[in-house]
Scaffold this motif. Structure first.
Motif, PDB file in Angstrom:
ATOM      1  N   CYS A 298      46.026  44.340 -26.693  1.00  0.00           N
ATOM      2  CA  CYS A 298      46.900  45.497 -26.575  1.00  0.00           C
ATOM      3  C   CYS A 298      46.483  46.303 -25.344  1.00  0.00           C
ATOM      4  O   CYS A 298      45.285  46.379 -25.023  1.00  0.00           O
ATOM      5  CB  CYS A 298      46.769  46.353 -27.833  1.00  0.00           C
ATOM      6  N   SER A 299      47.457  46.898 -24.669  1.00  0.00           N
ATOM      7  CA  SER A 299      47.144  47.708 -23.498  1.00  0.00           C
ATOM      8  C   SER A 299      47.883  49.034 -23.560  1.00  0.00           C
ATOM      9  O   SER A 299      48.951  49.141 -24.166  1.00  0.00           O
ATOM     10  CB  SER A 299      47.528  46.969 -22.218  1.00  0.00           C
ATOM     11  N   ALA A 300      47.301  50.043 -22.917  1.00  0.00           N
ATOM     12  CA  ALA A 300      47.920  51.359 -22.829  1.00  0.00           C
ATOM     13  C   ALA A 300      47.677  51.910 -21.433  1.00  0.00           C
ATOM     14  O   ALA A 300      46.557  51.864 -20.930  1.00  0.00           O
ATOM     15  CB  ALA A 300      47.345  52.307 -23.869  1.00  0.00           C
ATOM     16  N   GLU A 301      48.748  52.400 -20.806  1.00  0.00           N
ATOM     17  CA  GLU A 301      48.650  52.969 -19.465  1.00  0.00           C
ATOM     18  C   GLU A 301      49.408  54.287 -19.426  1.00  0.00           C
ATOM     19  O   GLU A 301      50.553  54.367 -19.879  1.00  0.00           O
ATOM     20  CB  GLU A 301      49.256  52.029 -18.427  1.00  0.00           C
ATOM     21  N   HIS A 302      48.724  55.314 -18.857  1.00  0.00           N
ATOM     22  CA  HIS A 302      49.388  56.606 -18.671  1.00  0.00           C
ATOM     23  C   HIS A 302      48.736  57.279 -17.487  1.00  0.00           C
ATOM     24  O   HIS A 302      47.656  57.848 -17.607  1.00  0.00           O
ATOM     25  CB  HIS A 302      49.271  57.472 -19.926  1.00  0.00           C
ATOM     26  N   GLY A 303      49.368  57.199 -16.336  1.00  0.00           N
ATOM     27  CA  GLY A 303      48.766  57.741 -15.125  1.00  0.00           C
ATOM     28  C   GLY A 303      47.468  57.014 -14.817  1.00  0.00           C
ATOM     29  O   GLY A 303      47.433  55.793 -14.737  1.00  0.00           O
ATOM     30  N   ALA A 304      46.381  57.757 -14.713  1.00  0.00           N
ATOM     31  CA  ALA A 304      45.079  57.170 -14.416  1.00  0.00           C
ATOM     32  C   ALA A 304      44.413  56.583 -15.667  1.00  0.00           C
ATOM     33  O   ALA A 304      43.402  55.894 -15.559  1.00  0.00           O
ATOM     34  CB  ALA A 304      44.159  58.217 -13.806  1.00  0.00           C
ATOM     35  N   LEU A 305      44.995  56.840 -16.816  1.00  0.00           N
ATOM     36  CA  LEU A 305      44.414  56.332 -18.066  1.00  0.00           C
ATOM     37  C   LEU A 305      44.824  54.888 -18.277  1.00  0.00           C
ATOM     38  O   LEU A 305      46.009  54.550 -18.213  1.00  0.00           O
ATOM     39  CB  LEU A 305      44.908  57.175 -19.243  1.00  0.00           C
ATOM     40  N   SER A 306      43.842  54.029 -18.559  1.00  0.00           N
ATOM     41  CA  SER A 306      44.117  52.626 -18.843  1.00  0.00           C
ATOM     42  C   SER A 306      43.119  52.146 -19.880  1.00  0.00           C
ATOM     43  O   SER A 306      41.907  52.327 -19.711  1.00  0.00           O
ATOM     44  CB  SER A 306      43.983  51.790 -17.568  1.00  0.00           C
ATOM     45  N   ARG A 307      43.630  51.558 -20.952  1.00  0.00           N
ATOM     46  CA  ARG A 307      42.760  51.098 -22.036  1.00  0.00           C
ATOM     47  C   ARG A 307      43.212  49.726 -22.516  1.00  0.00           C
ATOM     48  O   ARG A 307      44.385  49.376 -22.462  1.00  0.00           O
ATOM     49  CB  ARG A 307      42.807  52.067 -23.223  1.00  0.00           C
ATOM     50  N   TRP A 308      42.206  48.972 -23.019  1.00  0.00           N
ATOM     51  CA  TRP A 308      42.457  47.673 -23.640  1.00  0.00           C
ATOM     52  C   TRP A 308      41.929  47.701 -25.060  1.00  0.00           C
ATOM     53  O   TRP A 308      40.915  48.344 -25.350  1.00  0.00           O
ATOM     54  CB  TRP A 308      41.739  46.566 -22.884  1.00  0.00           C
ATOM     55  N   GLY A 309      42.575  46.953 -25.932  1.00  0.00           N
ATOM     56  CA  GLY A 309      42.035  46.726 -27.250  1.00  0.00           C
ATOM     57  C   GLY A 309      40.980  45.639 -27.206  1.00  0.00           C
ATOM     58  O   GLY A 309      40.710  45.045 -26.158  1.00  0.00           O
ATOM     59  N   GLN A 310      40.390  45.355 -28.362  1.00  0.00           N
ATOM     60  CA  GLN A 310      39.301  44.375 -28.408  1.00  0.00           C
ATOM     61  C   GLN A 310      39.814  42.944 -28.460  1.00  0.00           C
ATOM     62  O   GLN A 310      39.047  42.006 -28.243  1.00  0.00           O
ATOM     63  CB  GLN A 310      38.407  44.644 -29.635  1.00  0.00           C
ATOM     64  N   GLY A 311      41.099  42.780 -28.720  1.00  0.00           N
ATOM     65  CA  GLY A 311      41.691  41.448 -28.760  1.00  0.00           C
ATOM     66  C   GLY A 311      41.796  40.902 -30.170  1.00  0.00           C
ATOM     67  O   GLY A 311      40.959  41.178 -31.022  1.00  0.00           O
ATOM     68  N   THR A 312      42.837  40.135 -30.408  1.00  0.00           N
ATOM     69  CA  THR A 312      43.033  39.470 -31.696  1.00  0.00           C
ATOM     70  C   THR A 312      43.472  38.035 -31.433  1.00  0.00           C
ATOM     71  O   THR A 312      44.319  37.776 -30.579  1.00  0.00           O
ATOM     72  CB  THR A 312      44.062  40.227 -32.567  1.00  0.00           C
ATOM     73  N   GLN A 313      42.858  37.106 -32.141  1.00  0.00           N
ATOM     74  CA  GLN A 313      43.107  35.681 -31.904  1.00  0.00           C
ATOM     75  C   GLN A 313      44.407  35.244 -32.572  1.00  0.00           C
ATOM     76  O   GLN A 313      44.644  35.536 -33.747  1.00  0.00           O
ATOM     77  CB  GLN A 313      41.952  34.836 -32.449  1.00  0.00           C
ATOM     78  N   VAL A 314      45.220  34.545 -31.809  1.00  0.00           N
ATOM     79  CA  VAL A 314      46.420  33.886 -32.332  1.00  0.00           C
ATOM     80  C   VAL A 314      46.267  32.396 -32.062  1.00  0.00           C
ATOM     81  O   VAL A 314      46.080  31.980 -30.922  1.00  0.00           O
ATOM     82  CB  VAL A 314      47.705  34.422 -31.666  1.00  0.00           C
ATOM     83  N   THR A 315      46.324  31.609 -33.126  1.00  0.00           N
ATOM     84  CA  THR A 315      46.198  30.166 -33.000  1.00  0.00           C
ATOM     85  C   THR A 315      47.419  29.500 -33.621  1.00  0.00           C
ATOM     86  O   THR A 315      47.733  29.759 -34.790  1.00  0.00           O
ATOM     87  CB  THR A 315      44.926  29.651 -33.687  1.00  0.00           C
ATOM     88  N   VAL A 316      48.097  28.674 -32.840  1.00  0.00           N
ATOM     89  CA  VAL A 316      49.293  27.980 -33.303  1.00  0.00           C
ATOM     90  C   VAL A 316      48.983  26.492 -33.345  1.00  0.00           C
ATOM     91  O   VAL A 316      48.701  25.881 -32.312  1.00  0.00           O
ATOM     92  CB  VAL A 316      50.497  28.254 -32.390  1.00  0.00           C
ATOM     93  N   SER A 317      49.043  25.921 -34.529  1.00  0.00           N
ATOM     94  CA  SER A 317      48.738  24.505 -34.683  1.00  0.00           C
ATOM     95  C   SER A 317      50.012  23.663 -34.568  1.00  0.00           C
ATOM     96  O   SER A 317      51.096  24.102 -34.961  1.00  0.00           O
ATOM     97  CB  SER A 317      48.075  24.257 -36.030  1.00  0.00           C
ATOM     98  N   SER A 318      49.842  22.471 -34.055  1.00  0.00           N
ATOM     99  CA  SER A 318      51.020  21.592 -33.863  1.00  0.00           C
ATOM    100  C   SER A 318      51.271  20.727 -35.082  1.00  0.00           C
ATOM    101  O   SER A 318      50.492  20.663 -35.995  1.00  0.00           O
ATOM    102  CB  SER A 318      50.803  20.719 -32.639  1.00  0.00           C
TER     103      SER A 318
END
Length: 115
Positions: A95-115
């Motif tokens: 996830c990302s957030a941007e507002h002017g000089a403010l910029s943040r990232w989340g820690q991440g979440t794994q998505v795995t798609v099996s065939s």
């Protein structure tokens, strides 16, 4: 301190669906741009979708007919509905957030798609 908290990742079979959510805390106004990026092993982080607080959206070409981004401005939350998932969608989603000089990232979440 602005923080982003993601939820909703997991393992799904090809053709299935997942919904990612992200909530921003520590901020008292509507963030200009929120979005989702992803990074697969050995590859650079890439844009998946973004949405402004006016509702303008931008999608990666390969997902625009399958993914839908939405947000709640009052709560500074953003969601990514992912349908018709493919194995190539497998990645860590940030996830990302941007507002002017403010910029943040989340820690991440794994998505795995099996065939």
């Amino acid at each position: 301190q602005v923080q982003l908290m993601e939820s909703g990742g997991g393992l799904v079979q090809a053709g299935g669906s997942l919904r990612l959510s992200c909530a921003a805390s520590g901020i008292g106004f509507s963030i200009n741009i929120m979005g989702w990026y992803r990074q697969a092993p050995g590859r650079q982080r890439e844009l998946v979708a973004t949405i402004t607080n006016r509702g303008n959206t931008n999608y990666k070409d390969s997902v625009k007919d399958r993914f839908t981004i939405s947000r709640d401005n009052a709560k500074n939350t953003v969601h990514l509905q992912m349908d018709s998932l493919k194995p190539e969608d497998t990645a860590v989603y940030y996830c990302s957030a941007e507002h002017g000089a403010l910029s943040r990232w989340g820690q991440g979440t794994q998505v795995t798609v099996s065939s």
